[in-house]
Enzyme design. Structure first.
Site, short mmCIF file in Angstrom:
data_model
loop_
_atom_site.label_atom_id
_atom_site.label_comp_id
_atom_site.label_asym_id
_atom_site.label_seq_id
_atom_site.Cartn_x
_atom_site.Cartn_y
_atom_site.Cartn_z
N ARG A 1 11.31 -5.45 4.82
CA ARG A 1 10.94 -3.93 4.72
C ARG A 1 12.15 -3.20 5.46
O ARG A 1 12.44 -3.59 6.52
CB ARG A 1 9.61 -3.49 4.93
CG ARG A 1 9.41 -2.16 5.18
CD ARG A 1 8.01 -1.70 4.96
NE ARG A 1 7.14 -2.56 6.14
CZ ARG A 1 5.72 -2.57 6.14
NH1 ARG A 1 5.05 -2.10 5.33
NH2 ARG A 1 5.23 -3.38 7.09
N ARG B 1 -0.43 -9.46 13.15
CA ARG B 1 -0.82 -8.39 12.17
C ARG B 1 -1.83 -8.86 11.10
O ARG B 1 -3.05 -8.56 10.85
CB ARG B 1 -0.07 -7.34 11.61
CG ARG B 1 0.66 -6.07 12.68
CD ARG B 1 1.64 -5.59 12.39
NE ARG B 1 1.72 -4.82 11.35
CZ ARG B 1 2.74 -4.50 10.60
NH1 ARG B 1 4.19 -5.17 10.71
NH2 ARG B 1 2.68 -3.84 9.31
N ARG C 1 11.19 -1.54 10.94
CA ARG C 1 10.14 -1.06 11.68
C ARG C 1 10.13 -2.22 12.83
O ARG C 1 10.18 -3.33 12.80
CB ARG C 1 8.71 -0.93 11.03
CG ARG C 1 8.53 0.15 10.52
CD ARG C 1 7.34 0.22 9.66
NE ARG C 1 5.97 -0.43 10.25
CZ ARG C 1 4.84 -0.41 9.63
NH1 ARG C 1 4.85 0.14 8.29
NH2 ARG C 1 3.87 -0.89 9.87
N ARG D 1 -9.78 0.36 8.89
CA ARG D 1 -9.44 -0.85 9.03
C ARG D 1 -10.63 -1.89 9.64
O ARG D 1 -10.04 -2.91 10.19
CB ARG D 1 -8.16 -0.99 9.88
CG ARG D 1 -6.81 -1.00 9.09
CD ARG D 1 -5.78 -0.89 10.11
NE ARG D 1 -4.56 -1.41 9.65
CZ ARG D 1 -3.50 -0.93 9.36
NH1 ARG D 1 -3.34 0.34 8.96
NH2 ARG D 1 -2.12 -1.60 9.06
N LYS E 1 0.73 -1.23 -0.06
CA LYS E 1 0.03 0.04 0.16
C LYS E 1 0.81 1.24 -0.08
O LYS E 1 0.53 2.22 -0.87
CB LYS E 1 -0.93 -0.05 1.36
CG LYS E 1 -1.84 -1.18 1.22
CD LYS E 1 -2.88 -0.92 2.55
CE LYS E 1 -2.06 -1.39 3.70
NZ LYS E 1 -1.43 -2.24 4.04
#
Ligand code: ADP
Ligand code: AMP
Length: 215
Positions: A127, A171, A160, A88, A13
């Site tokens: 990431r 998640r 992160r 969400r 996203k």
């Protein structure tokens, strides 16, 4: 254009948001980014949000909804916006609809980036994000030219805190329970665009821009 990027954690996203906002000159509103900058600044909201984010849980609706409503009232959203990571939950989607109605606005479409669960963990764990400018990389799929250094600004690339395998798995299950029902919610409204997010980054961008232009 008023649109939303929907998809599980690690679907792409944020990566695709960069192309969309440049192409259509609309602001990028990422609730995750807003929470992270509040954490960095040590605000009360940041302190509260961190408790949930570190565990891979959603920040409560009452904190999230007001934040987005305020943001949508700002001047730069007059001609459109791209929401990334919001809504969400069904409650957030209902609140968004009410807020837009009160501004005589409505959503044009919802871009749903579809990626299978097996790929998501590798994407999120690999990431890396620039600590200074926020540019996102991937150690394997989208590496910076110099390891650990941002191509754009020379800043340090960090992982992160919520991108560990354990937290990403949590998640993903939170997404499946609380966010996935939004696919049906927006399909029923006839505004969803499903995009195959398993292709390389450039191809996904091309597919999204083409779908948005043809609407
Ligand atoms: P999200 O915002 O949905 O959580 P990101 O845009 O941050 O996801 O992407 C998660 C990770 O996957 C990043 O490291 C990014 O570079 C990488 N990525 C994004 N899209 C693709 C893609 N189409 N193919 C391979 N890797 C991708
Ligand atoms: P993201 O940057 O979109 O991956 O979001 C990171 C984290 O921020 C999520 O795991 C949640 O804890 C929190 N968050 C972001 N957006 C929302 C939202 N719309 N509702 C609740 N929590 C959110």
């Amino acid at each position: 254009m008023r649109t939303i990027l929907l998809g599980p954690p690690g679907a792409g996203k944020g990566t695709q948001a960069e192309t969309i906002v440049n192409e259509f000159s609309i602001p990028h509103i990422s609730t995750g980014d807003i929470f992270r900058s509040n954490i960095k600044e040590g605000t009360t909201l940041g302190k509260k949000a961190k408790e949930y984010m570190d565990q891979g849980l959603l920040v409560p609706d009452e904190l999230t909804i007001e934040l987005v409503k305020d943001r949508l009232l700002q001047d730069d959203c007059k001609n459109g916006f791209l929401l990334d990571g919001f809504p969400r939950t069904i409650a957030q989607a209902d609140a968004l609809e009410d807020a837009l109605k009160s501004m005589n606005q409505s959503l044009d479409c919802v871009i749903n980036i579809v990626v299978s669960a097996e790929l998501l963990i590798e994407r999120a764990v690999g990431r890396r994000v620039c600590k200074d400018c926020g540019q996102t990389y991937h150690v394997k799929f989208n590496p910076s030219s110099k390891e650990g250094i941002c191509d754009k600004c020379g800043g340090e690339l960090l992982q992160r805190k919520d991108d560990t395998e354990e937290t990403v798995s949590k998640r993903i299950s939170v997404y499946q329970e609380q966010t996935e029902p939004l696919i049906e919610y927006y399909t029923n409204k006839g505004i969803i665009i499903n995009i195959d997010g398993e292709k390389p980054i450039d191809e996904v961008s091309r597919d999204i821009v083409a779908s948005l232009r043809s609407r």
